[in-house]
Design an enzyme around this catalytic site. Structure first.
Site, PDB file in Angstrom:
ATOM      1  CG  HIS A 248     -12.664  25.189  78.471  1.00 27.35           C
ATOM      2  ND1 HIS A 248     -13.411  24.197  77.905  1.00 27.35           N
ATOM      3  CD2 HIS A 248     -13.229  25.431  79.672  1.00 27.35           C
ATOM      4  CE1 HIS A 248     -14.388  23.842  78.731  1.00 27.35           C
ATOM      5  NE2 HIS A 248     -14.298  24.592  79.802  1.00 27.35           N
TER       6      HIS A 248
ATOM      7  CE1 TYR B  54     -12.597  25.368  68.773  1.00 28.93           C
ATOM      8  CE2 TYR B  54     -11.873  26.323  70.851  1.00 28.93           C
ATOM      9  CZ  TYR B  54     -12.804  25.618  70.110  1.00 28.93           C
ATOM     10  OH  TYR B  54     -13.948  25.191  70.716  1.00 28.93           O
TER      11      TYR B  54
ATOM     12  CE1 TYR C 208     -14.310  21.698  69.756  1.00 24.10           C
ATOM     13  CE2 TYR C 208     -15.694  21.762  67.801  1.00 24.10           C
ATOM     14  CZ  TYR C 208     -15.140  22.392  68.889  1.00 24.10           C
ATOM     15  OH  TYR C 208     -15.414  23.720  69.122  1.00 24.10           O
TER      16      TYR C 208
ATOM     17  CE  LYS D 168     -12.154  31.113  65.257  1.00 25.68           C
ATOM     18  NZ  LYS D 168     -11.939  31.052  66.685  1.00 25.68           N
TER      19      LYS D 168
ATOM     20  N   PRO E 180     -21.121  26.591  62.753  1.00 26.02           N
ATOM     21  CG  PRO E 180     -22.743  25.551  64.064  1.00 26.02           C
ATOM     22  CD  PRO E 180     -22.453  25.976  62.658  1.00 26.02           C
TER      23      PRO E 180
HETATM   24  C1  PHB Z   1     -21.285  25.712  72.281  1.00 31.57           C
HETATM   25  O1  PHB Z   1     -20.962  25.414  73.440  1.00 31.57           O
HETATM   26  O2  PHB Z   1     -22.410  26.170  72.027  1.00 31.57           O
HETATM   27  C2  PHB Z   1     -20.332  25.483  71.168  1.00 31.57           C
HETATM   28  C3  PHB Z   1     -19.041  25.120  71.463  1.00 31.57           C
HETATM   29  C4  PHB Z   1     -18.128  24.915  70.439  1.00 31.57           C
HETATM   30  C5  PHB Z   1     -18.527  25.047  69.121  1.00 31.57           C
HETATM   31  C6  PHB Z   1     -19.820  25.418  68.815  1.00 31.57           C
HETATM   32  C7  PHB Z   1     -20.733  25.644  69.850  1.00 31.57           C
HETATM   33  O3  PHB Z   1     -17.641  24.803  68.135  1.00 31.57           O
END
Ligand code: PHB
Ligand code: APR
Length: 390
Positions: free
Chosen positions: A72, A379, A196, A292, A288
């Site tokens: 990505h 990120y 997000y 990280k 989460p």
């Molecule tokens: C996930 O796909 O499990 C995932 C993706 C991004 C995050 C946290 C978890 O910030």
């Protein structure tokens, strides 16, 4: 039994450490309290930083990740009725993330260790650590494993960190007044990239595992019970939080797994006591939101491997002595980033002032190249030598 490095825990940290040590000719035994099936099926986060991908590739365990992982080059921040892409390809050229489930990394590592003749003991009860200052050993179900050093890779609830005498560790922590409800659904992702979403109903995240499987998270009260979340309520809430921009429709499908995880920040310093070295979640936890956790674990064991390799090759303890402070530079950067993402995107009760700050900061991140670059470089992951003094 005797080995050079006794490893407690067969999560990503313990398994990768065992494999990296093997590549340097160093012997280890991994002791895991749960079954192989349990650790392989446990659904966790799924975002690999560029550096994590590189470590797995260089260690020869990246084949399936490269074939099945989804690279990505951006994420979307969705708020205030609009979607705003953070374009990694422009902000941090040459660096990206790969979406690949943590349990897939675990499966790949277990398969490789066993194929190489490595020792991983599953379903091992009553692991206890002894004589950590000198000549350490581990006992479990009536057996004894002597080793030169112990790697505590047994996660936040493991036995390693509590084996360190009282008063040695300084602990830093922050609890958040919400949890994440995570679901896996048998439905193609509704967007190509992660979304997000900041909304008045709370945070939501649209993620994925494959072109056929979507992964979603919802901010929920910390004491929520899975029973309170029948499928229809989950979809209704995801729609309410994600269908906030024109033209976006959430595709729905059968929910195949669900889980609730607490949101906390935690660091125990130093990450070493005598011959015991802590790595991964055993030493530090991040919420989460910044994805990280796994990546920090990989960075820790990369450093621990280099330090042990130097020790066995030359007898020098210089890198082992520097292990904790070297790891903690990156740990604290990720602590800040994870706290920042969490604070930026979630709904906090009774905090209208904080709400205005969030919206102002989201406007800044989505309009200023400098602010967006700060998000992007954290990120995708800072270089491994982040914080090193020349
Ligand atoms: C996930 O796909 O499990 C995932 C993706 C991004 C995050 C946290 C978890 O910030
Ligand atoms: N004895 C043996 N094994 C133990 C014990 C014990 N007393 N306690 C815990 N374990 C095992 C757990 O069952 C688990 O398999 O240690 C392992 C720790 O693995 P993780 O919790 O996955 O921690 P870590 O390897 O540090 O992985 C880093 O990345 O995405 C994040 O938090 C997520 O787990 C993830 C982390």
């Amino acid at each position: 039994m005797r080995t050079q490095v006794g490893i407690v825990g067969a999560g990503p940290a313990g398994l990768l450490l065992s494999h990296l040590l093997h590549l340097r000719g160093i012997d280890s035994v991994v002791l895991e309290s749960r079954s192989r099936r349990y650790v392989e099926q446990r659904v966790r986060a799924g975002v690999l930083e560029q550096g994590t991908v590189d470590v797995l590739d260089e260690a020869g365990v990246g084949e399936r990740m490269r074939a099945e992982g989804l690279p990505h080059h951006g994420i979307e921040l969705r708020y205030g009725g609009g979607g705003h892409r953070v374009p990694f390809e422009r902000l941090v050229p040459g660096r990206a993330i790969t979406v690949y489930g943590q349990q897939e990394v675990v499966k790949d590592l277990i398969a490789r260790r066993l194929a190489d003749g490595g020792t991983i003991l599953f379903d091992v009860p009553d692991v206890a650590l002894h004589s950590l200052e000198k000549d350490p050993y581990i006992t479990f179900s009536g057996e004894r494993l002597d080793c030169d050093v112990i790697a505590g890779c047994d996660g936040f609830h493991g036995v390693s960190r509590p084996s360190i005498p009282e008063g040695v560790l300084t602990v830093f922590r922050r609890e958040y007044p919400f949890a994440w409800l995570g679901v896996l659904a048998e439905v193609p992702p509704s967007a190509e990239e992660l979304i997000y979403a900041h909304s008045d109903r709370g945070f939501a995240l649209h993620s994925m595992r494959s072109p056929e499987i979507s992964r979603f998270y919802l901010q929920v009260p910390p004491d929520t019970s899975l029973e309170d979340w029948p499928d229809e309520r989950i979809w209704a809430e995801l729609r309410a939080r994600l269908e906030t921009v024109p033209g976006f429709t959430l595709a729905e499908g059968p929910i195949i797994s669900r889980d609730v995880s607490a949101m906390r920040s935690f660091v125990a310093e130093p990450m070493r006591y005598g011959t015991l070295y802590l790595a991964g979640d055993a030493a530090h936890i991040v919420p989460p939101t910044g994805a990280k956790g796994l990546n920090l674990a990989v960075a820790d064991v990369r450093l621990l491997t280099a330090a042990l390799a130097e020790f066995y090759a030359t007898g020098s303890t210089a890198l082992l002595d520097a292990y904790s402070s070297s790891c903690l530079k990156r740990v604290w950067r990720a602590q800040h980033f994870s706290w920042w993402m969490t604070t930026l995107l979630h709904t906090f009760d009774d905090d209208p002032y904080g709400r205005r700050l969030q919206l102002s900061h989201l406007d800044y991140v989505t309009s200023s190249e400098a602010a967006a670059t700060t998000l992007a470089e954290n990120y995708v992951g800072l270089p491994f030598d982040f914080g090193a003094r020349p």
